[in-house]
Scaffold this motif. Structure first.
Motif, PDB file in Angstrom:
ATOM      1  N   GLN A  72       0.811  -1.220   0.000  1.00 51.12           N
ATOM      2  CA  GLN A  72       0.000   0.000   0.000  1.00 51.12           C
ATOM      3  C   GLN A  72       0.845   1.271   0.000  1.00 51.12           C
ATOM      4  OE1 GLN A  72      -2.908  -1.474   3.313  1.00 51.12           O
ATOM      5  NE2 GLN A  72      -4.012   0.061   2.128  1.00 51.12           N
ATOM      6  N   LEU A  73       2.149   1.136   0.093  1.00 52.97           N
ATOM      7  CA  LEU A  73       2.995   2.327   0.120  1.00 52.97           C
ATOM      8  C   LEU A  73       2.982   3.014  -1.242  1.00 52.97           C
ATOM      9  CD1 LEU A  73       6.101   0.905   2.032  1.00 52.97           C
ATOM     10  CD2 LEU A  73       4.284   2.363   2.964  1.00 52.97           C
ATOM     11  N   PRO A  74       2.772   4.312  -1.291  1.00 51.19           N
ATOM     12  CA  PRO A  74       2.818   4.999  -2.586  1.00 51.19           C
ATOM     13  C   PRO A  74       4.241   4.993  -3.142  1.00 51.19           C
ATOM     14  CG  PRO A  74       2.566   6.568  -0.785  1.00 51.19           C
ATOM     15  CD  PRO A  74       2.435   5.208  -0.178  1.00 51.19           C
ATOM     16  N   PRO A  75       4.394   4.965  -4.459  1.00 46.94           N
ATOM     17  CA  PRO A  75       5.732   4.904  -5.072  1.00 46.94           C
ATOM     18  C   PRO A  75       6.442   6.252  -5.107  1.00 46.94           C
ATOM     19  CG  PRO A  75       4.064   4.914  -6.779  1.00 46.94           C
ATOM     20  CD  PRO A  75       3.321   4.877  -5.466  1.00 46.94           C
ATOM     21  N   PHE A  76       5.824   7.275  -4.549  1.00 48.67           N
ATOM     22  CA  PHE A  76       6.403   8.615  -4.523  1.00 48.67           C
ATOM     23  C   PHE A  76       5.947   9.296  -3.235  1.00 48.67           C
ATOM     24  CE2 PHE A  76       2.842   8.264  -7.599  1.00 48.67           C
ATOM     25  CZ  PHE A  76       1.823   8.742  -6.786  1.00 48.67           C
ATOM     26  N   PRO A  77       6.633  10.343  -2.816  1.00 53.44           N
ATOM     27  CA  PRO A  77       6.189  11.050  -1.611  1.00 53.44           C
ATOM     28  C   PRO A  77       4.831  11.717  -1.826  1.00 53.44           C
ATOM     29  CG  PRO A  77       8.470  11.591  -2.145  1.00 53.44           C
ATOM     30  CD  PRO A  77       7.914  10.867  -3.323  1.00 53.44           C
ATOM     31  N   VAL A  78       4.112  11.878  -0.728  1.00 55.13           N
ATOM     32  CA  VAL A  78       2.810  12.544  -0.743  1.00 55.13           C
ATOM     33  C   VAL A  78       2.823  13.613   0.346  1.00 55.13           C
ATOM     34  CG1 VAL A  78       0.313  12.279  -0.478  1.00 55.13           C
ATOM     35  CG2 VAL A  78       1.661  10.440  -1.534  1.00 55.13           C
ATOM     36  N   ASN A  79       2.430  14.841  -0.014  1.00 49.55           N
ATOM     37  CA  ASN A  79       2.317  15.886   0.999  1.00 49.55           C
ATOM     38  C   ASN A  79       0.941  16.523   0.909  1.00 49.55           C
ATOM     39  OD1 ASN A  79       2.429  17.637  -1.176  1.00 49.55           O
ATOM     40  ND2 ASN A  79       4.251  18.707  -0.511  1.00 49.55           N
ATOM     41  N   GLY A  80       0.732  17.554   1.715  1.00 47.78           N
ATOM     42  CA  GLY A  80      -0.554  18.233   1.736  1.00 47.78           C
ATOM     43  C   GLY A  80      -1.107  18.365   3.136  1.00 47.78           C
ATOM     44  N   HIS A  81      -0.691  17.512   4.041  1.00 52.29           N
ATOM     45  CA  HIS A  81      -1.042  17.575   5.467  1.00 52.29           C
ATOM     46  C   HIS A  81       0.118  16.915   6.189  1.00 52.29           C
ATOM     47  CE1 HIS A  81      -3.603  18.087   8.909  1.00 52.29           C
ATOM     48  NE2 HIS A  81      -3.582  16.807   9.199  1.00 52.29           N
ATOM     49  N   GLY A  82       1.238  17.642   6.236  1.00 45.33           N
ATOM     50  CA  GLY A  82       2.494  16.968   6.503  1.00 45.33           C
ATOM     51  C   GLY A  82       2.896  16.230   5.236  1.00 45.33           C
TER      52      GLY A  82
END
Length: 587
Positions: free
Chosen positions: A439-449
């Motif tokens: 379930q880990l995304p293959p790229f970073p995700v931001n927007g709330h931290g």
């Protein structure tokens, strides 16, 4: 070098080649380009037909030619020795904004086309005299100007305009030789020009003391050392990353806003500078990676500019996320999200270490500076027992919130630095179940931290990270259990499905933490440059990065070096003024 009009980089590449092979070349080449607002695409540059001697440089230019929106861009080559500054916009406006003298000018067809007479239906353009006056303001005695061969024959009024502005024209060829560079001129006015541009000679004593060995201090140290400065860095820690720059992993990503605010524009410039520095100094894949970043627009925050305010080149930086990006992150369809293509993760500690290893930089660890004094022509850093810890004619304070205590006693200081504590939570990938890892995304995700995975932990094993918290007016940075809970909730909001499955990883015996103290300024912009040249000559500041130190520190270091060395700025002068530390000086 200054060029008006863009020839797909041919003149820049030729100049770069000639500089490389010059028997007594200058250490650095600064090439400034003034071009139309609509710059050519990366593919157009790559398709330009050049000889074998230019192909390697052409490939480097084409690779760097991304996100070229209207505005100013600094592209760096040859380990920083060759710097191309692209100003995209109206020629007349940009000529009047440039604030550094040039040695040679290469005029394109656009320079002459825009000085022709206008019709009732065409937009107003500068007269020949006004445009030549703008050109003259960036020339020094002896600056040479070359023009295309098709403009060798100038009408008498035009020749008079050149002479009126201080240019001596070379004799015309009759008929013009198609193989010649065209008409040439030399700036040699009979009067002494009264220029307001930065034109002070380089400092006679190129020795600087830098207080702080974090992201800001190391960036300043590197930028000055590569220009031949002797740099001494003092830090109260006992090794790299003792303060906020010890963050295990973070993001270099642009800020977006509907009005493309100052913060948005400087973060794009900063991200470009950081990723170029990382490409030069760090190991790709282990120390940094240009992965792109997905921004989950929680509660609709941070929308893009619309219409002509955000051209196709802007979408290379930030655009609406595709259904594939949203699905890869594990978010529900139709989730509001942006995709930042020119962004990625970085390990700040590795960047700091690499910058401090630049030849010419000496780091002295375990040095707690108690006060600063100016003794004669030298700035002096004094320890708790009154001992001298370091001296130099120039001093740059880059010690984050600790800068406040050092600078507050000095006359003229009024920079309102505020502390900002942040904590991240992290763990090992090997501790996750197979279901969790899938379930880990293959790229970073931001927007709330932000959530990052696959980046090595401090112990070298691949890990995951979520954070950080934001606690204002806190001057200590302990790791707290309640902040792990706050980060758990942050992940549940940012990536709900992943947050639900990773709840067990936040158990006290599983989760690890890191906390650091950063500092901010009320306008959310950093402070870089001299504090008060009259009352505090030689004292400069590089601070106030807040949570954007990764994105802004390298840019601020280059800005300080450009001011000190009288170089072209890496930002539009109007933007650079927004960051000047002098904006807080007491009246």
């Amino acid at each position: 070098m200054l060029q008006t009009g863009f020839d797909l980089g041919l003149q820049f590449l030729t100049t770069w080649r000639d500089w490389q092979h010059a028997p007594a070349r200058p250490d650095r080449l600064f090439f400034t380009l003034i071009a139309d607002p609509s710059l050519p695409s990366q593919d157009a540059l790559a398709a330009l037909s050049v000889g074998p001697d230019l192909q390697g440089m052409q490939q480097a230019l084409a690779c760097a030619w991304r996100g070229m929106t209207p505005g100013t861009h600094r592209l760096v080559f040859a380990d920083g020795q060759v710097q191309l500054t692209v100003h995209s916009g109206p020629t007349d406006k940009l000529l009047r904004e440039l604030d550094v003298l040039v040695d040679q000018v290469l005029l394109g067809d656009d320079f002459f086309a825009a000085t022709t007479a206008t019709t009732s239906t065409s937009p107003p353009t500068a007269s020949p005299l006004h445009r030549l006056q703008a050109l003259a303001r960036v020339c020094r005695q002896g600056t040479r100007v070359r023009m295309p061969v098709q403009h060798t024959s100038l009408h008498t009024p035009d020749r008079e305009a050149w002479q009126q502005c201080g240019f001596e024209l070379a004799p015309e060829q009759d008929p013009p030789d198609a193989g010649s560079p065209g008409l040439t001129a030399t700036f040699a006015p009979a009067w002494t020009p009264r220029s307001r541009l930065r034109q002070s000679p380089p400092p006679a004593a190129r020795q600087v003391l830098v207080i702080g060995a974090g992201l800001s201090g190391s960036a300043v140290a590197h930028s000055l050392a590569v220009r031949g400065w002797a740099v001494t860095v003092l830090d109260q820690g006992h090794g790299v990353g003792a303060g906020a720059s010890g963050l295990p992993a973070g993001l270099a990503a642009p800020h977006v806003s509907p009005d493309d605010s100052v913060l948005s524009r400087i973060t794009r410039a900063g991200v470009r500078a950081t990723l170029q520095r990382a490409q030069t100094l760090l190991h790709k894949g282990t120390d940094w990676a240009s992965t792109g970043v997905l921004e989950h627009r929680i509660e609709g925050k941070r929308s893009l500019p619309t219409g002509d305010a955000w051209p196709a080149s802007g979408h290379e930086w930030s655009t609406q996320a595709t259904a594939q990006h949203i699905a890869a992150a594990g978010l529900p369809p139709q989730s509001p999200a942006l995709w930042h293509g020119l962004a990625g993760w970085i390990r700040p500690r590795q960047l700091v270490a690499a910058q401090l290893q630049t030849p010419g930089v000496e780091v002295r660890w375990g040095q707690t500076v108690q006060s600063l004094e100016r003794r004669g022509a030298l700035w002096t850093a004094i320890g708790a027992q009154g001992q001298v810890l370091g001296q130099a004619p120039w001093l740059v304070v880059a010690s984050a919130f600790d800068s406040l205590a050092l600078l507050r006693p000095l006359p003229g200081f009024a920079v309102p630095l505020n502390p900002l504590r942040g904590q991240i939570s992290f763990g090992h990938l090997h501790a996750l179940s197979e279901t969790q890892r899938q379930q880990l995304p293959p790229f970073p995700v931001n927007g709330h931290g932000s959530f990052i995975s696959g980046v090595p932990n401090p112990d070298g094993a691949p890990g995951w990270y979520i954070g950080s918290t934001f606690e204002r007016n806190c001057v200590q940075a302990p790791v707290r259990l309640e902040d792990h809970d706050a980060n758990r909730l942050r992940l549940a909001t940012l990536l709900p499905a992943l947050g639900a499955t990773m709840q067990p990883q936040f158990a006290p015996e599983q989760v690890q933490g890191w906390a650091g103290l950063r500092c901010t300024l009320p306008d959310r912009l950093p402070a870089a440059g001299p504090l008060d040249p009259t009352r505090l000559p030689g004292l400069w500041l590089c601070s106030g990065m807040g949570a954007r130190g990764i994105s802004l520190a390298v840019l601020c270091g280059e800005l300080i070096a450009a001011w000190l060395e009288n170089e072209p700025l890496p930002l539009a002068p109007s933007l650079a003024r927004q960051l000047a530390a002098q904006r807080f000086a007491n009246a």
